[in-house]
Design an enzyme around this catalytic site. Sequence first.
Site, PDB file in Angstrom:
ATOM      1  N   TRP A 130      89.952  56.608 -86.917  1.00 29.85           N
ATOM      2  CA  TRP A 130      90.241  58.063 -86.065  1.00 29.85           C
ATOM      3  C   TRP A 130      89.334  58.327 -85.716  1.00 29.85           C
ATOM      4  O   TRP A 130      88.428  59.058 -85.898  1.00 29.85           O
ATOM      5  CB  TRP A 130      90.472  59.337 -87.257  1.00 29.85           C
ATOM      6  CG  TRP A 130      91.018  60.069 -85.427  1.00 29.85           C
ATOM      7  CD1 TRP A 130      91.658  59.808 -84.520  1.00 29.85           C
ATOM      8  CD2 TRP A 130      91.432  61.636 -86.605  1.00 29.85           C
ATOM      9  NE1 TRP A 130      91.505  61.358 -84.010  1.00 29.85           N
ATOM     10  CE2 TRP A 130      91.140  62.292 -85.238  1.00 29.85           C
ATOM     11  CE3 TRP A 130      90.734  62.196 -87.528  1.00 29.85           C
ATOM     12  CZ2 TRP A 130      91.969  63.218 -85.444  1.00 29.85           C
ATOM     13  CZ3 TRP A 130      91.123  63.813 -87.471  1.00 29.85           C
ATOM     14  CH2 TRP A 130      91.329  64.478 -86.160  1.00 29.85           C
ATOM     15  N   ARG A 131      88.585  58.182 -83.883  1.00 32.88           N
ATOM     16  CA  ARG A 131      87.438  58.893 -83.535  1.00 32.88           C
ATOM     17  C   ARG A 131      88.257  60.526 -83.150  1.00 32.88           C
ATOM     18  O   ARG A 131      88.096  61.000 -82.094  1.00 32.88           O
ATOM     19  CB  ARG A 131      87.203  58.310 -82.109  1.00 32.88           C
ATOM     20  CG  ARG A 131      86.514  56.362 -82.602  1.00 32.88           C
ATOM     21  CD  ARG A 131      85.435  56.813 -82.758  1.00 32.88           C
ATOM     22  NE  ARG A 131      84.105  57.321 -81.407  1.00 32.88           N
ATOM     23  CZ  ARG A 131      84.010  56.664 -81.091  1.00 32.88           C
ATOM     24  NH1 ARG A 131      84.100  55.100 -80.671  1.00 32.88           N
ATOM     25  NH2 ARG A 131      83.953  57.473 -79.444  1.00 32.88           N
TER      26      ARG A 131
ATOM     27  N   ARG B 260      81.753  59.850 -83.256  1.00 35.63           N
ATOM     28  CA  ARG B 260      80.551  59.513 -83.181  1.00 35.63           C
ATOM     29  C   ARG B 260      79.809  60.946 -82.336  1.00 35.63           C
ATOM     30  O   ARG B 260      80.178  61.329 -81.315  1.00 35.63           O
ATOM     31  CB  ARG B 260      81.130  58.439 -81.881  1.00 35.63           C
ATOM     32  CG  ARG B 260      80.148  57.748 -81.107  1.00 35.63           C
ATOM     33  CD  ARG B 260      78.995  56.923 -82.102  1.00 35.63           C
ATOM     34  NE  ARG B 260      79.779  56.259 -82.799  1.00 35.63           N
ATOM     35  CZ  ARG B 260      79.962  56.019 -84.106  1.00 35.63           C
ATOM     36  NH1 ARG B 260      79.630  56.766 -85.120  1.00 35.63           N
ATOM     37  NH2 ARG B 260      80.955  54.969 -84.941  1.00 35.63           N
TER      38      ARG B 260
ATOM     39  N   GLU C  67      75.138  58.887 -79.546  1.00 30.35           N
ATOM     40  CA  GLU C  67      75.261  57.194 -79.368  1.00 30.35           C
ATOM     41  C   GLU C  67      76.436  57.114 -78.926  1.00 30.35           C
ATOM     42  O   GLU C  67      77.308  56.900 -79.281  1.00 30.35           O
ATOM     43  CB  GLU C  67      75.501  56.917 -81.676  1.00 30.35           C
ATOM     44  CG  GLU C  67      74.301  57.641 -82.296  1.00 30.35           C
ATOM     45  CD  GLU C  67      73.889  56.943 -83.273  1.00 30.35           C
ATOM     46  OE1 GLU C  67      74.205  55.802 -83.442  1.00 30.35           O
ATOM     47  OE2 GLU C  67      73.280  57.176 -84.197  1.00 30.35           O
TER      48      GLU C  67
ATOM     49  N   HIS D 269      74.014  52.823 -82.919  1.00 27.85           N
ATOM     50  CA  HIS D 269      74.646  51.939 -81.853  1.00 27.85           C
ATOM     51  C   HIS D 269      73.308  52.525 -80.365  1.00 27.85           C
ATOM     52  O   HIS D 269      72.803  53.450 -81.013  1.00 27.85           O
ATOM     53  CB  HIS D 269      75.653  53.300 -81.432  1.00 27.85           C
ATOM     54  CG  HIS D 269      76.820  53.399 -82.123  1.00 27.85           C
ATOM     55  ND1 HIS D 269      76.809  53.647 -83.032  1.00 27.85           N
ATOM     56  CD2 HIS D 269      78.121  52.735 -82.425  1.00 27.85           C
ATOM     57  CE1 HIS D 269      78.156  54.256 -84.197  1.00 27.85           C
ATOM     58  NE2 HIS D 269      78.934  52.849 -83.620  1.00 27.85           N
TER      59      HIS D 269
ATOM     60  N   LYS E 276      76.498  49.198 -90.701  1.00 30.58           N
ATOM     61  CA  LYS E 276      77.456  48.446 -89.147  1.00 30.58           C
ATOM     62  C   LYS E 276      76.243  48.739 -87.876  1.00 30.58           C
ATOM     63  O   LYS E 276      75.554  50.345 -87.853  1.00 30.58           O
ATOM     64  CB  LYS E 276      78.289  49.782 -88.878  1.00 30.58           C
ATOM     65  CG  LYS E 276      79.281  49.424 -87.894  1.00 30.58           C
ATOM     66  CD  LYS E 276      80.252  50.316 -87.014  1.00 30.58           C
ATOM     67  CE  LYS E 276      80.232  51.647 -87.494  1.00 30.58           C
ATOM     68  NZ  LYS E 276      81.087  52.095 -85.986  1.00 30.58           N
TER      69      LYS E 276
ATOM     70  N   SER F 183      87.928  51.604 -77.495  1.00 36.81           N
ATOM     71  CA  SER F 183      86.885  52.425 -77.679  1.00 36.81           C
ATOM     72  C   SER F 183      85.361  52.268 -77.586  1.00 36.81           C
ATOM     73  O   SER F 183      84.535  53.500 -78.208  1.00 36.81           O
ATOM     74  CB  SER F 183      87.112  53.666 -79.321  1.00 36.81           C
ATOM     75  OG  SER F 183      86.534  51.942 -80.448  1.00 36.81           O
TER      76      SER F 183
HETATM   77  O1  LIG Z   1      81.343  51.620 -84.083  1.00 36.51           O
HETATM   78  C1  LIG Z   1      82.626  51.276 -84.186  1.00 36.51           C
HETATM   79  C2  LIG Z   1      82.414  49.988 -83.017  1.00 36.51           C
HETATM   80  C3  LIG Z   1      82.834  50.455 -82.084  1.00 36.51           C
HETATM   81  O2  LIG Z   1      81.685  50.958 -81.310  1.00 36.51           O
HETATM   82  C4  LIG Z   1      82.552  49.438 -80.954  1.00 36.51           C
HETATM   83  O3  LIG Z   1      82.061  48.680 -80.350  1.00 36.51           O
HETATM   84  O4  LIG Z   1      83.720  48.317 -81.251  1.00 36.51           O
HETATM   85  C5  LIG Z   1      83.665  50.994 -81.645  1.00 36.51           C
HETATM   86  C6  LIG Z   1      83.790  51.833 -82.310  1.00 36.51           C
HETATM   87  O5  LIG Z   1      84.639  53.088 -82.806  1.00 36.51           O
HETATM   88  C7  LIG Z   1      83.189  52.216 -83.261  1.00 36.51           C
HETATM   89  O6  LIG Z   1      83.254  53.434 -84.615  1.00 36.51           O
END
Ligand SMILES: O=C1C[C@@](O)(C(=O)O)C[C@@H](O)[C@@H]1O
Length: 420
Positions: A47-48, A81, A85, A142, A169, A230
Site C-alpha cells: 500500500w503506497r 514514499r 525519493e 531510490h 531494496k 507505481s
Molecule cells: O520501492 C519500490 C519499487 C518500485 O519503485 C518499483 O520500481 O517497482 C515501486 C514502489 O511502489 C516500491 O515501493
Amino acid sequence: MKQIKVGNLELSDGHPKVCVPIVGENHDEVIEQAKKVVEMNPDIIEWRCDFFDSVYIDEVENMLIDLREVIKDIPLIFTFRTDGEGGKKFISNNSYYDLNVQVAKTGLAELIDVEAYSKDSIALDMIEEIHKAGAKVIGSNHHFNETPSREKIVETLMTMEELGADICKMAVMPSCEEDVKELVYGSIEANEKMIAPIVTMSMGELGAVTRVCGKTTGSVITFAAGVNTSAPGQMTIKQVRNILGINCDDIKDKNIFMIGFMGTGKTTISNALGYITGMPVVDIDKYIEEQENMSISDIFEKNGEEYFRKLETKALEEMQINAGKIVSCGGGVVLKDENIEIMKEGGRTVLLTAEPKTIYDRICENKDRPLLNNHMTVEYIEKMIADREKRYQKAAQVSIATDGKSRVEICGEILERISF
Ligand SMILES: O=C1C[C@@](O)(C(=O)O)C[C@@H](O)[C@@H]1O
Ligand SMILES: [Mg+2]
C-alpha cells in the site's frame, strides 16, 4: 541468504515473489483497487500511502483495517514514499518516523518500507521501534534520475543491513545498457556479501529485464503493476509470472547462438537472456577484438573481410569449450556453411528478425557498422537482408520477429521455444 517469513510466505526460497502496489487516492479507491489486486493473486501487496489523501494515523489506521479485510492474509508492505525519493508527498522527518512506527504498532502490516541508507539518519532508531512492534523492515533507496556505480549499490545495500533492515531494496534509473549491467552485477555482489535478502530493480523499459532476473541476482521480490503502476517499467503480474515460471535449467547444457542482421537486437537480447538465465554472455565481435587487440573496423580495413571471417570461425569453435553460454554473433556469421554447422551441431541457433525500417531506426545513429556506413538507407538494408535471407533461414532453428516487442517479451518467446 537468510530465510525470512512474512505471514505465511517464505521469502528467499529461490523463487522471487511478486508484489503488486495499491495507489488509490482515497478510501474508496484503495478498496476498489485492493479487490482487483486480490483477484490477480499476488504473493505480496504494497500500500503506497503517499498516494492517499491523509497521513493522519487515525485515518491511516482505519484505512488499514478495511484494507486488511479485503486482502485477508496476503502479506502487506506499508510504504510512504517521500517526495525526495520519487514519492507523491512531502513529509517531515518526525511525521515520517511517527507514521511508520505507529503503523507497525497496529500490527496490520507485516512489512514497513523505511528509506534507510545512511548511518546518521533517524533510521536506526525507527527500525528498532518497528521491530519492537513486531513488524519487519524493508530498507529502501531510490534513484529516479541515475544509476549509481556498482560499488555504491553494494555499499548502500550493505549499509541498510547494518542499520538492521530485514530486506534491503534499491531501485535505480538506467540511461544506457551499461547502467542495467551495473545494477545486475551490483546485486549479485551484494547478495554474495550479505545475509539479508535484497530486492533490486532498474526502472523503465530499458531496465525491465531486472524485474524478471531475481533467480540470477538474488532479488527476492519483484514489483508488478496493479490497477496502475507505481513506478516506470512495471509489467503485468501475468508477464512477470510467465517468465519467472520458465525452467531455464534444461537449456544450460548447450550454447545459444544469437544470429540475425545488424540492428535486430542480438547484443541487447543476449545480455537480457544472460540476466534471466544466469548463463554467461559472449559477444563474438568483442571476443575477436580482444583476441586481436584491434577494433572490428580496423580489422576490416587492414586485413579485409575474408581475414575477419576466418577469425570468426575460429572464435565459434572456441565457444564450444565450456558450452552453456549465450553467444551473440556478428551479422555475417551465417555466410559460411562451416559456421552454420558449428553452431547447429554444438548449440541452439536463434534468429532475430526485424523490418528494414525498424533496423534503420535502431542503427542510424551508430557509426561502427562497417558495411553500412556509406549506405544508410532503408532500401539498402532491405536489399542486404534479402541477399542474406536464405543464409539466415538455413542457420535458424528458432526465428523470432522483434518489431514492436519489448525486450522482456522477446526473451520470454525465446525461452519458451528453445527447449529442443
Ligand atoms: O520501492 C519500490 C519499487 C518500485 O519503485 C518499483 O520500481 O517497482 C515501486 C514502489 O511502489 C516500491 O515501493
Ligand atoms: Mg551488436
